[in-house]
Design an enzyme around this catalytic site. Structure first.
Site: not given
Ligand code: PMV
Length: 307
Positions: A89, A92, A94, A96, A138
């Site tokens: 959370g 970074l 994790s 994906a 991601d």
């Molecule tokens: O915070 P994270 O690692 O879940 O990144 C999400 C990135 C977003 O642009 C907010 C969502 C996406 O799928 O691109």
């Protein structure tokens, strides 16, 4: 037989959130990674060093593995063991990296190792389940590695930085749900479509310019774009007091620029620092109890093998 897969985490350099709505984004794989070991077993069992068995944190992975196995009519009798260097959370990647490594390990164990493209498209199913509305940036970066200029529906473009670049990543210590943050941005977009589209167009320009600055090694210019991108994300309401404070702190420690990375609302900040100063900045942050990392770019993508 044991199949092993490793996938890196990621930091979005520019364009998060806007990328969900069709803008260009620039993202890099990190050196921190997720490792998945898959072995045949009596029944489907999943354990993780981040979540205790039977806790809700593992449910999306379990649902995803079950649907993957049944789609290919593969036996469900398997044990998956997940180990992660990445805080959960924290923006970074994790989730994906976990999906990508799971797809690679499972397909390797069942004797049908997926290509990078197949791994991305399979992982997207799990990622959409976790995020609600995911752009695909991601899993694409976690599978491909390196630095990628990404837009939904276009072929991802690999960007080769001119010389060894390090990204600094610092975690606010506060985890949050990506799904909730995405919903916040959708609400802003629905309320003021014209305003949002203007910002999204500007961010596409920022991402393409940032890619060019990486290619030419213009870290000062890149830092300026990070600062600008952070301000736009704050305008959307996805920053937080902790993130703004960390951005300011990294800038005052001499970074060329810093911004929230990922969905925001907590999570992490990414920064570029003058070459040679990175280690000192990281140790100053760590001395203050902040989880911080230096990650060399480019880092490799997903890999899998049999042991
Ligand atoms: O915070 P994270 O690692 O879940 O990144 C999400 C990135 C977003 O642009 C907010 C969502 C996406 O799928 O691109």
């Amino acid at each position: 037989m044991k199949a092993v897969a490793e996938a890196p985490g990621k930091a979005i350099i520019t364009g998060e959130h806007f990328v969900v709505h069709g803008a260009w984004s620039l993202a890099a794989a990190l050196q921190m990674k997720v490792r998945v070991e898959a072995t045949d077993s009596e029944k489907l069992t999943i354990d993780s060093d981040r979540f205790a068995a039977g806790t809700p944190g593992l449910k999306p992975v379990r649902d995803f593995v079950q649907s993957l196995l049944s789609e290919f009519s593969w036996s469900q009798r398997m044990r998956l063991s997940i180990k992660s260097d990445l805080p959960h959370g924290a923006g970074l990647g994790s989730s994906a990296a976990t999906m990508v490594a799971v797809v690679a390990a499972v397909s390797r164990l069942r004797g049908h190792p997926f290509t990078v493209e197949e791994t991305i498209s399979r992982s997207m199913v799990g990622e959409t389940d976790v995020h609600g509305k995911a752009s695909g940036v991601d899993p694409t970066v976690c599978a491909m590695g390196g630095v990628v200029l990404f837009r939904r529906g276009s072929k991802p473009r690999r960007v080769v930085p001119q010389h060894g670049l390090s990204l600094l990543v610092a975690f606010t210590g506060k985890s949050r749900s990506t799904k909730g943050q995405i919903a916040k941005v959708v609400a802003v977009r629905n309320a003021s479509q014209g305003f949002f589209d203007g910002l999204a167009g500007s961010i596409s320009g920022v991402s393409k310019t940032a890619a060019e600055e990486l290619r030419t090694g213009d870290l000062i210019g890149l830092g300026r774009l990070l600062a600008f991108n952070h301000a736009l994300l704050a305008t959307l309401g996805v920053s937080s007091r902790e993130l703004d404070a960390l951005v300011e702190e990294l800038t005052s420690m001499g970074c060329y620029g810093a911004k929230l990375t990922g969905a925001g609302g907590g999570g992490s900040v990414v920064a570029v620092a003058p070459e040679g100063k990175e280690k000192r900045i990281i140790s100053r942050l760590k001395a203050r109890g902040i989880e911080a990392y230096q990650s060399h770019v480019p880092a490799g993508g997903v890999k899998s093998w049999v042991e």
